[in-house]
Design a protein around this motif. Structure first.
Motif, PDB file in Angstrom:
ATOM      1  N   MET A   1      -1.762  -3.656  10.300  1.00  0.00           N
ATOM      2  CA  MET A   1      -1.132  -3.720   9.416  1.00  0.00           C
ATOM      3  C   MET A   1      -1.753  -2.209   8.462  1.00  0.00           C
ATOM      4  O   MET A   1      -2.278  -0.896   9.103  1.00  0.00           O
ATOM      5  N   CYS A   2      -1.361  -1.370   7.390  1.00  0.00           N
ATOM      6  CA  CYS A   2      -1.343  -0.255   6.539  1.00  0.00           C
ATOM      7  C   CYS A   2      -2.434   0.128   6.516  1.00  0.00           C
ATOM      8  O   CYS A   2      -3.054  -0.526   5.553  1.00  0.00           O
ATOM      9  N   LYS A   4      -4.782   1.241   3.447  1.00  0.00           N
ATOM     10  CA  LYS A   4      -4.385   1.469   1.766  1.00  0.00           C
ATOM     11  C   LYS A   4      -4.341   3.132   1.132  1.00  0.00           C
ATOM     12  O   LYS A   4      -5.275   4.006   2.023  1.00  0.00           O
ATOM     13  N   LYS A 209      -0.636  -7.897  -7.413  1.00  0.00           N
ATOM     14  CA  LYS A 209      -1.280  -8.159  -6.209  1.00  0.00           C
ATOM     15  C   LYS A 209      -0.317  -6.905  -5.472  1.00  0.00           C
ATOM     16  O   LYS A 209      -1.451  -6.935  -4.244  1.00  0.00           O
ATOM     17  N   ILE A 210       1.079  -7.058  -5.588  1.00  0.00           N
ATOM     18  CA  ILE A 210       1.639  -6.033  -4.476  1.00  0.00           C
ATOM     19  C   ILE A 210       1.101  -5.092  -4.372  1.00  0.00           C
ATOM     20  O   ILE A 210       0.744  -4.318  -3.607  1.00  0.00           O
ATOM     21  N   ASP A 212      -1.896  -3.729  -5.628  1.00  0.00           N
ATOM     22  CA  ASP A 212      -3.421  -3.804  -5.128  1.00  0.00           C
ATOM     23  C   ASP A 212      -3.936  -3.677  -3.461  1.00  0.00           C
ATOM     24  O   ASP A 212      -4.633  -3.623  -2.747  1.00  0.00           O
ATOM     25  N   ARG A 213      -2.460  -4.671  -2.939  1.00  0.00           N
ATOM     26  CA  ARG A 213      -2.232  -4.271  -0.963  1.00  0.00           C
ATOM     27  C   ARG A 213      -2.128  -2.675  -0.603  1.00  0.00           C
ATOM     28  O   ARG A 213      -2.465  -3.133   1.127  1.00  0.00           O
ATOM     29  N   ILE A 214      -1.620  -2.319  -1.544  1.00  0.00           N
ATOM     30  CA  ILE A 214      -0.724  -0.575  -0.888  1.00  0.00           C
ATOM     31  C   ILE A 214      -2.029   0.334  -1.966  1.00  0.00           C
ATOM     32  O   ILE A 214      -2.483   1.707  -1.231  1.00  0.00           O
TER      33      ILE A 214
END
Length: 233
Positions: A1-2, A4, A209-210, A212-214
């Protein structure tokens, strides 16, 4: 997982300032109509630019938002420093609109498939920009300020005030169009306006949503953040 990207609150504001004006320019270039909140300023720009060559869409946008601040202050019978800060954001967005207008061009497309491409791109970019702006503590444009201030002052639902504001903007744009041009133009309020209205909220939610994952939307300037929050209260 990258991992954030932390300290993203200021970046979110910067991305919003850059991308939202691009979305406006792409929508205008489509010739299928701009969003409801931009439409009144766009109608004024199309008319006044016929007489004043220096008058740009960016100028029309931030001058209209400045007028909104004056009207809001009179209705609420109060004035806050954050109103001026939101106007600064509006001016920066207006300047970026003019920059993007130079890069993208202001000529309206006449080929239908190109119009559709610009319309979709404008909607997508605008949705992404708003998703970023909703995740920063820094001042947003005046449109969001007006909705929040009125809903807080009169204890109205934010969604209802937003709906009323959007409808009022649409009606104002149509009235200005008929008064200034004597006709209805789909270039100002058209299929693109309806498309943006329908797709905007789902796009904002999806992009939210996208990103917030980054990003983690903490401030990179905590001391500035604390002082700024006191000003904005």
């Amino acid at each position: 997982m990258c991992k954030k990207i932390k300290r993203g609150a200021e970046l979110a504001w910067l991305f919003g300032i850059i991308l939202c004006p691009l979305g406006v320019c792409l929508s205008a270039k489509s010739g299928l109509g701009v969003s409801m909140v931009v439409a009144p300023a766009y109608v004024l720009y199309l008319k006044l630019s016929q007489y004043f060559s220096f008058f740009t869409l960016g100028m029309a946008e931030y001058l209209f938002q400045g007028l909104l601040i004056v009207i809001t202050s009179l209705v609420l019978r109060r004035f806050k420093w954050k109103y001026l800060l939101c106007f600064v954001t509006a001016v920066l967005c207006g300047v970026m609109i003019d920059v993007w207008s130079l890069l993208v061009g202001t000529e309206v497309c006449t080929v239908f498939w190109q119009q559709c491409v610009y319309c979709v791109l404008g909607s997508v970019v605008t949705g992404l920009a708003i998703a970023f702006m909703l995740r920063t503590y820094l001042p947003q444009e005046v449109f969001e300020l007006v909705v929040k201030e009125i809903s807080d002052r009169f204890s109205f639902s934010v969604n209802r005030v937003k709906w009323a504001y959007d409808v009022s903007s649409l009606l104002l744009a149509i009235v200005l169009m008929l008064c200034l041009f004597g006709r209805f133009s789909f270039e100002m309020v058209g299929i693109g306006t309806l498309f943006v209205t329908v797709i905007n909220t789902p796009l904002i939610t999806l992009f939210g949503k996208i990103i917030d994952r980054i990003f983690v939307f903490d401030s990179a300037l905590p001391k500035f953040y604390e002082k700024f929050e006191k000003i904005m209260d």
